[in-house]
Design a protein around this motif. Structure first.
Motif, mmCIF file in Angstrom:
data_model
loop_
_atom_site.group_PDB
_atom_site.id
_atom_site.type_symbol
_atom_site.label_atom_id
_atom_site.label_comp_id
_atom_site.label_asym_id
_atom_site.label_seq_id
_atom_site.Cartn_x
_atom_site.Cartn_y
_atom_site.Cartn_z
ATOM 1 N N LYS A 193 27.066 -51.217 64.054
ATOM 2 C CA LYS A 193 25.769 -51.713 63.584
ATOM 3 C C LYS A 193 25.446 -53.057 64.219
ATOM 4 N N SER A 194 26.468 -53.847 64.501
ATOM 5 C CA SER A 194 26.259 -55.165 65.091
ATOM 6 C C SER A 194 25.871 -55.076 66.564
ATOM 7 N N ASN A 195 26.400 -54.074 67.284
ATOM 8 C CA ASN A 195 26.083 -53.988 68.715
ATOM 9 C C ASN A 195 25.091 -52.864 69.023
ATOM 10 N N LYS A 196 24.443 -52.364 67.989
ATOM 11 C CA LYS A 196 23.398 -51.346 68.150
ATOM 12 C C LYS A 196 22.285 -51.873 69.054
ATOM 13 N N ILE A 197 21.784 -51.027 69.942
ATOM 14 C CA ILE A 197 20.710 -51.452 70.840
ATOM 15 C C ILE A 197 19.351 -51.203 70.175
ATOM 16 N N ILE A 198 18.347 -51.882 70.661
ATOM 17 C CA ILE A 198 16.982 -51.698 70.150
ATOM 18 C C ILE A 198 16.347 -50.560 70.930
ATOM 19 N N ASN A 199 16.109 -49.449 70.255
ATOM 20 C CA ASN A 199 15.536 -48.276 70.910
ATOM 21 C C ASN A 199 14.902 -47.381 69.847
ATOM 22 N N PRO A 200 13.772 -46.750 70.156
ATOM 23 C CA PRO A 200 13.079 -45.957 69.137
ATOM 24 C C PRO A 200 13.601 -44.540 68.934
ATOM 25 N N ASN A 201 14.652 -44.135 69.659
ATOM 26 C CA ASN A 201 15.134 -42.761 69.515
ATOM 27 C C ASN A 201 15.546 -42.471 68.072
#
Length: 453
Positions: A128-136
């Motif tokens: 959750k901390s290294n999750k990328i910003i993406n709309p998928n």
């Protein structure tokens, strides 16, 4: 005699999911467990099942359903196998089975599950901390509360240790195979963390533009972001292009195809492996785990590239990034909806109409907005022929708007749609497929440029 037989079990034949059964089979085949010892282990497992079933019933001795008993047995065998798998080698596991009662082995496995569950929770926090910003959607839903988080809330290690009680739609580049329960979650999270780490080497907007070049509706697709990014990054290295933009022009893709088409499959693979090595240096990747994961992913990507070269489809493997916000847009205004009372009256009239021609006449006469047309396609219980007649009343912009709202190529499962929504998508696809290629192309262009109000 035991020394001679030590090490003869082929580890590749041992199942990660059904470890206890597989090691007993292999041990029996190599005479490391006798038939009487196998029967003794099986009898202990049955007695332990009776004990666990009684606990499951709250201390009552009444019988439980066969399905519940089978599930508890699977859970027991998984937990026992989990501990045996943790030992240094298969011979130690066989020795444990011979000398330690099944309930004690189970308890060791149960304690190991607690350790793994704690470790998995920590890894989930890191993901959750290294999750990328993406709309998928699949990516976000899997990481957020409705996905993996539900596993830790629903997991029952005492009676269903082998189950994965979570909705995990996002597929990894390297799927987790032959593991279930807490082991699956732990490995899935470890791989997802590494995929995120790699993707974080690039700006989210550049990943968004890359995936938009793959498909502007990628947010609804079941795609793996890491695989797309790694493929593009390798392509950038092969074309001597700046890797961080993740953008290869169509001209560069054509040039690369011409270069690779003269090479044999092995030579192409060698060039890809060399490009991957250069990529690690360019991105200054230091993590051994991430390096290993990328190296594990390259053969799959290399195979895709080789096949694309041979079938002249390299432009589908390497895609050019696009910025969807810079495309020309068409503002779609659907008109003023009917008042609810009048709309309900119209629907009732349509439902009692006997003839399709009368239904179509009513719709032509009384419906003036796209929104009402869309609602009627859901509410009036029209058959396919009647729906096609209504669609024939519409222009390209209205058809494009329907396709945008109800995409026929969506990977949303039919079970997630209402019966009316599913029927409309089927009818829309049938209608669209029978159109001329020119009209399909025009509608597709409009759909990509459409801004729905």
């Amino acid at each position: 005699m035991n020394i001679k037989k030590r090490g003869i079990i082929n580890q590749d034949k041992l199942s990660g999911e059904f470890f206890l059964n597989s090691i007993m089979q292999e041990a029996y085949a190599h005479e490391l467990l006798s038939e009487s010892e196998i029967e003794n282990i099986q009898l202990q497992c049955l007695k332990f099942l009776a004990f666990k079933s009684e606990k499951y019933n709250g201390g009552e001795s009444s019988s439980i359903r066969i399905e519940e008993a089978e599930n508890i047995m699977k859970s027991n065998l998984y937990t026992i196998g989990l501990f045996l798998k943790s030992l240094s080698d298969s011979e130690d596991a066989i020795k444990e089975l011979k000398t330690t009662p099944i309930p004690e082995i189970y308890q060791k496995g149960r304690e190991l599950i607690n350790v793994k569950e704690h470790s998995a929770k920590h890894m989930y926090y890191r993901v959750k901390s290294n999750k990328i910003i993406n709309p998928n959607y699949a990516y976000n839903a899997t990481i957020d509360e409705q996905g993996i988080s539900s596993f830790f809330k629903l997991y029952n290690p005492d009676y269903a240790a082998h189950e994965i009680s979570a909705s995990i739609d996002y597929q990894l580049c390297n799927p987790v195979m032959d593991l279930v329960g807490i082991e699956f979650i732990q490995k899935y999270l470890e791989n997802l963390y590494l995929e995120n780490e790699f993707c974080r080497c690039f700006e989210p907007i550049n990943i968004h533009h890359l995936l938009s070049g793959y498909d502007e509706g990628y947010k609804d697709l079941l795609i793996n972001i890491f695989e797309q990014v790694l493929t593009s990054a390798v392509g950038c290295m092969l074309t001597h292009h700046s890797v961080f933009k993740l953008d290869i022009s169509q001209r560069e893709i054509e040039q690369l195809h011409n270069e690779l088409s003269d090479d044999d499959d092995q030579s192409i693979s060698l060039r890809i492996n060399k490009a991957a090595e250069m990529l690690l240096q360019e991105l200054k990747i230091k993590s051994d785990s991430l390096k290993k994961y990328i190296e594990m992913s390259i053969p799959k990507i290399a195979l895709n590239i080789v096949q694309a070269v041979r079938t002249n489809t390299l432009g589908q493997t390497f895609v050019s990034a696009i910025n969807p916000d810079l495309k020309p847009r068409i503002q779609f205004l659907s008109g003023i909806k009917m008042e609810d009372k009048n709309y309900r009256k119209l629907i009732n009239e349509l439902l009692i109409c006997r003839y399709s021609s009368d239904k179509l006449s009513l719709i032509k006469e009384k419906v003036k907005s796209f929104e009402d047309i869309e609602d009627i396609l859901f509410d009036a219980r029209l058959n396919e022929k009647e729906v096609v007649s209504v669609l024939n009343m519409l222009g390209d912009v209205e058809i494009a708007a329907l396709l945008k709202r109800h995409p026929v190529k969506s990977e949303i499962h039919a079970a997630d749609l209402t019966e009316a929504e599913y029927a409309l998508r089927v009818y829309l696809k049938s209608y669209y497929d029978q159109l001329t290629a020119d009209r399909q192309g025009q509608i597709s262009i409009i759909e990509n440029q459409l801004i729905d109000e």
